[in-house]
Motif scaffolding. Sequence first.
Motif, PDB file in Angstrom:
ATOM      1  N   UNK A  87       0.791  -1.223   0.000  1.00  0.00           N
ATOM      2  CA  UNK A  87       0.000   0.000   0.000  1.00  0.00           C
ATOM      3  C   UNK A  87       0.833   1.288   0.000  1.00  0.00           C
ATOM      4  N   UNK A  88       2.089   1.222   0.396  1.00  0.00           N
ATOM      5  CA  UNK A  88       2.888   2.440   0.559  1.00  0.00           C
ATOM      6  C   UNK A  88       2.935   3.235  -0.743  1.00  0.00           C
ATOM      7  N   UNK A  89       2.793   4.546  -0.617  1.00  0.00           N
ATOM      8  CA  UNK A  89       2.844   5.388  -1.804  1.00  0.00           C
ATOM      9  C   UNK A  89       2.871   6.864  -1.466  1.00  0.00           C
ATOM     10  N   UNK A  90       3.301   7.651  -2.432  1.00  0.00           N
ATOM     11  CA  UNK A  90       3.260   9.110  -2.313  1.00  0.00           C
ATOM     12  C   UNK A  90       2.409   9.643  -3.457  1.00  0.00           C
ATOM     13  N   UNK A  91       1.716  10.752  -3.204  1.00  0.00           N
ATOM     14  CA  UNK A  91       0.698  11.225  -4.159  1.00  0.00           C
ATOM     15  C   UNK A  91       0.862  12.723  -4.432  1.00  0.00           C
ATOM     16  N   UNK A  92       1.812  13.106  -5.266  1.00  0.00           N
ATOM     17  CA  UNK A  92       1.892  14.519  -5.642  1.00  0.00           C
ATOM     18  C   UNK A  92       0.866  14.859  -6.719  1.00  0.00           C
ATOM     19  N   UNK A  93       0.346  16.069  -6.667  1.00  0.00           N
ATOM     20  CA  UNK A  93      -0.578  16.550  -7.698  1.00  0.00           C
ATOM     21  C   UNK A  93       0.188  17.498  -8.606  1.00  0.00           C
ATOM     22  N   UNK A  94       0.645  16.983  -9.745  1.00  0.00           N
ATOM     23  CA  UNK A  94       1.495  17.762 -10.634  1.00  0.00           C
ATOM     24  C   UNK A  94       1.146  17.473 -12.088  1.00  0.00           C
ATOM     25  N   UNK A  95       1.108  18.530 -12.876  1.00  0.00           N
ATOM     26  CA  UNK A  95       1.008  18.342 -14.323  1.00  0.00           C
ATOM     27  C   UNK A  95       2.405  18.062 -14.859  1.00  0.00           C
TER      28      UNK A  95
END
Length: 250
Positions: A87-95
């Motif tokens: 499940x581990x993850x990182x979630x950046x919001x980037x175009x």
Amino acid sequence: MANQVAGRLADRVCVITGAASGIGRATAERFLWEGAHVIAADLDEERLATLEGVVPVVGDVSREEDARRMIATAVDRFGWLDVLVANAGVIPLLSVTEAEGRDFDRVMAVDGRGMFLTCKYAIEAMLVSGGGSIVCTSSISGVAGQARQAVYGPAKFVATGLTKHLAVEWAEHGIRVNAVAPGTIETERVVAARVEPGGPEYLEEVLRAHPMGRFGSPEEVAAAILFLASDEASFVTGAILPVDGGYLAR
């Protein structure tokens, strides 16, 4: 939850990565309630320490020695491994114009390489003990395109692809591999997005794309993970289960 019967994972040995918060934490708490022995892994040592009833492992899934240690802790402590929730993850919001190469590398390291490594070592352990179940956390971004997901979305396509390939490769050995594909979930990451530049507008647009008219809860995703991890899904492998309020049905 009070009306449900506990024990669906009684005495199962389960490793959950990214367990300190969000979906991972909700899954750890649900698995404990269902009778599992939970090895909870995360980089956030402080928050991980507040999760009661688990065997904590502080580490980075993208580091080979850490990923190996997460699985080894389960085997050393209990003798075998039944379930991995990757499940581990990182979630950046980037175009793509906002992102830089290091952003892509960071997400791929955790969400892609980290999932690969934990699955690898889990499968090695499960081959010794005679089988098991792996549940990967993918995303609607790992099934369909979304705006501002130029680095996160491709990593979740890795999760979806890895799930399908491993499911086919290891089915004959009694190892099932499935994934959940959550829509937007009310995690700490969504709370943070509400105060980021462009975040409120992005979330408003995404909300309109969920036919149920709301975001999901970590507990709702944990319930789907529980199903896939349990014997109730004994004839299910290679599935990508949406938990998305109808997003992918549009």
